[in-house]
Design a protein around this motif. Structure first.
Motif, short mmCIF file in Angstrom:
data_model
loop_
_atom_site.label_atom_id
_atom_site.label_comp_id
_atom_site.label_asym_id
_atom_site.label_seq_id
_atom_site.Cartn_x
_atom_site.Cartn_y
_atom_site.Cartn_z
N ALA A 62 -0.02 -46.39 -24.09
CA ALA A 62 0.30 -45.83 -22.78
C ALA A 62 1.78 -46.02 -22.45
CB ALA A 62 -0.58 -46.48 -21.72
N ARG A 63 2.33 -47.20 -22.74
CA ARG A 63 3.76 -47.45 -22.49
C ARG A 63 4.62 -46.49 -23.31
NH1 ARG A 63 2.17 -52.95 -22.74
NH2 ARG A 63 2.83 -53.04 -24.92
N ALA A 64 4.26 -46.32 -24.58
CA ALA A 64 5.05 -45.44 -25.44
C ALA A 64 4.97 -44.00 -24.96
CB ALA A 64 4.55 -45.56 -26.88
N ALA A 65 3.78 -43.56 -24.54
CA ALA A 65 3.62 -42.18 -24.07
C ALA A 65 4.44 -41.94 -22.81
CB ALA A 65 2.14 -41.91 -23.80
N ARG A 66 4.46 -42.92 -21.91
CA ARG A 66 5.25 -42.78 -20.69
C ARG A 66 6.74 -42.75 -21.02
NH1 ARG A 66 2.78 -46.33 -18.07
NH2 ARG A 66 4.06 -48.13 -18.66
N ALA A 67 7.17 -43.62 -21.93
CA ALA A 67 8.59 -43.67 -22.29
C ALA A 67 9.04 -42.40 -23.01
CB ALA A 67 8.86 -44.89 -23.18
N ALA A 68 8.14 -41.78 -23.77
CA ALA A 68 8.49 -40.56 -24.51
C ALA A 68 8.30 -39.30 -23.69
CB ALA A 68 7.63 -40.48 -25.78
#
Length: 511
Positions: free
Chosen positions: A96-102
């Motif tokens: 979820a963190r990676a998806a938000r950052a990307a």
């Protein structure tokens, strides 16, 4: 404009079937896997982009998400042991963190269907927690909640398959009468593909299920009917706890206990769809959703007309979503017993093939004639063909020919003869005789006997005859090899010649 989808879990049951569906729908597909070599035998491997990395590595996920239009989260940790909930939670938060950052555009997650109760099983509670983590990511997320997925290779379906096939009489827990709304794997995949096109303002969960609501007892009885088994005797008792039930399932089925236990614990809940809102965005197909018995028929079709690989390694040809795949776990796809033997032969391919193609009938089977005769007599008494049919021609075989109690299923000159048994058996059986190349140009004779048992009687039958395999199949292996060497020494293989009209193409033997 071509769009790109990232698929995690591409080596798993759903992911491995979703990738070709996305490709067929016109998507570019990128997969994130820890071990890329696991994909090398997939028929679609050269059509995708492979990124090596772990779902728990935020930087790797963020890089894999760059330029994508949809990302599928198809990861779970059931097979890692008792603490799978902790791992599932950590992986989901990292993703979820990676998806938000990307700045990902759309996430799609396949979760579990759960009821509105205060206390869920660990498995369903973990699925619900992952769902909430992804929905709270700030990225538009579509969660598809499914109960039992019907298709060869699905852990829930394999549990149902093995329990029903191996136990004509069952003492079961009370949950056998809980209601379940199963769904065919092809409908799951259709919803997954369609979910990538949801409007940007849609971020929610959807219940997905097939048209039938059944108890587990009804599912087992309907499975038995489709599989050609007798009606099962099922006696629920109140003393079997989920813990005891999971141990029982572990003894009866080959599904690993680390997977079976949380699935069995989840069966204490009734899981029925509370809404069908997904149809507003992914309409039902013209013929309607696949019903339970049809889904079981599709899942069993590959076994009931078993597509035995013509090579001696796993076949990787694409098939229907319900079919087993070579990449499925060893315990999936139903039982198939194999007796495989090989030996080098001091003879030419032509000499060995001339013996293989002339087997049966008056030429016999090169092992224990009395045993073959006795089995033929028993088959006649049971209403089968026995050995009375013989063969059409002493040297030539064609697809469809009767050969004693066999039927010729495939002939590949100088390479393979496959026979399907038509004797009376509690299952399906094949015999393969093949000519192969060994080291240094040596000819190798390979032989396989395969048996797909039907019900408990089928399993007992294989175990009963197994002590005789060394006499029957071992004797056949040695006898055919010895005869091929005699043919070579006497020069009789010259009767098998290549057609002068088709240079380089195998012809037929001349008398």
């Amino acid at each position: 404009m071509t769009r790109t989808a990232l698929v995690t879990g591409a080596t798993g049951y759903i992911g491995g079937r979703l990738v070709p569906e996305l490709l067929d729908a016109g998507w570019n597909v990128r997969v994130l896997v820890r071990t890329p070599r696991k994909l090398r035998d997939r028929p679609w491997a050269d059509r995708i982009e492979v990124v090596e990395g772990d779902v728990g590595d935020t930087d790797a996920v963020r890089a894999a998400l760059e330029g994508t239009d949809a990302a599928y989260y198809l990861v779970h940790s059931l097979d890692t042991g008792r603490r799978f909930e902790r791992r599932d939670r950590a992986l989901a938060r990292s993703f979820a963190r990676a998806a938000r950052a990307a700045h990902a555009k759309r996430l799609v997650y396949l979760g579990g269907l759960y009821p509105d109760v205060d206390e869920l099983s660990p498995h369903l509670d973990s699925r619900k927690e992952v769902e909430e983590i992804l929905l709270d990511s700030g990225v538009p997320t579509a969660v598809l909640r499914a109960a039992v997925i019907i298709g060869s290779g699905s852990a829930s379906f394999e549990m149902l398959r093995y329990l029903t096939e191996r136990l004509p009489v069952m003492i079961t827990p009370r949950w056998v009468d809980n209601r379940i709304q199963p769904i065919a794997v092809r409908d799951v995949l259709r919803y997954l593909v369609g979910a990538a096109d949801l409007p940007d303002d849609v971020s929610r969960g959807f219940d997905i299920g097939g048209p039938d609501v059944l108890t587990y007892r009804q599912m087992m009885q309907q499975y038995a009917e489709v599989a050609g088994l007798s009606r099962r005797t099922i006696r629920p008792v109140p003393v079997l706890s989920p813990n005891l039930s999971s141990h029982w399932v572990g003894v009866i089925t080959p599904v690993p206990s680390s997977i079976a236990r949380p699935l069995v614990e989840s069966l204490v809940h009734e899981v029925v769809c509370k809404e069908h809102d997904i149809a507003r965005y992914v309409p039902d197909p013209p013929g309607g959703l696949v019903g339970f018995t049809r889904a079981v028929s599709l899942a069993l079709a590959k076994v009931q007309a078993y597509d035995v690989a013509t090579r001696w390694s796993s076949a990787s040809a694409p098939g229907a979503p319900s079919d087993p795949l070579p990449s499925d776990p060893d315990w999936a796809g139903g039982s198939l017993y194999v007796d495989e033997r090989c030996s080098p032969v001091n003879a030419s391919r032509e000499a060995l093939w001339s013996v293989i193609e002339s087997i049966g009938g008056q030429n016999g089977w090169y092992s224990w004639p009395l045993g073959w005769w006795a089995r033929g007599v028993l088959d006649r008494l049971w209403g089968g063909p026995g050995l009375r049919r013989g063969r059409r021609d002493p040297f030539d075989l064609s697809v469809g020919d009767a050969l004693d109690w066999w039927r010729v299923e495939e002939v590949d000159d100088l390479e393979l003869l496959r026979l399907r048994a038509e004797m009376r058996l509690p299952g399906l059986a094949w015999l393969e005789l093949a000519v192969d190349d060994g080291p240094g140009g040596q000819v190798v004779f390979r032989q396989r006997a395969l048996f797909a048992p039907r019900g408990l009687v089928g399993h007992l039958y294989w175990q009963l005859i197994k002590p005789f395999h060394g006499i029957v199949f071992g004797g056949m292996q040695r006898g055919i090899a010895a005869e091929a060497e005699r043919v070579q020494a006497e020069g009789r293989a010259s009767r098998w010649r290549r057609s002068s009209n088709l240079p380089g193409t195998p012809g037929r033997p001349t008398a």
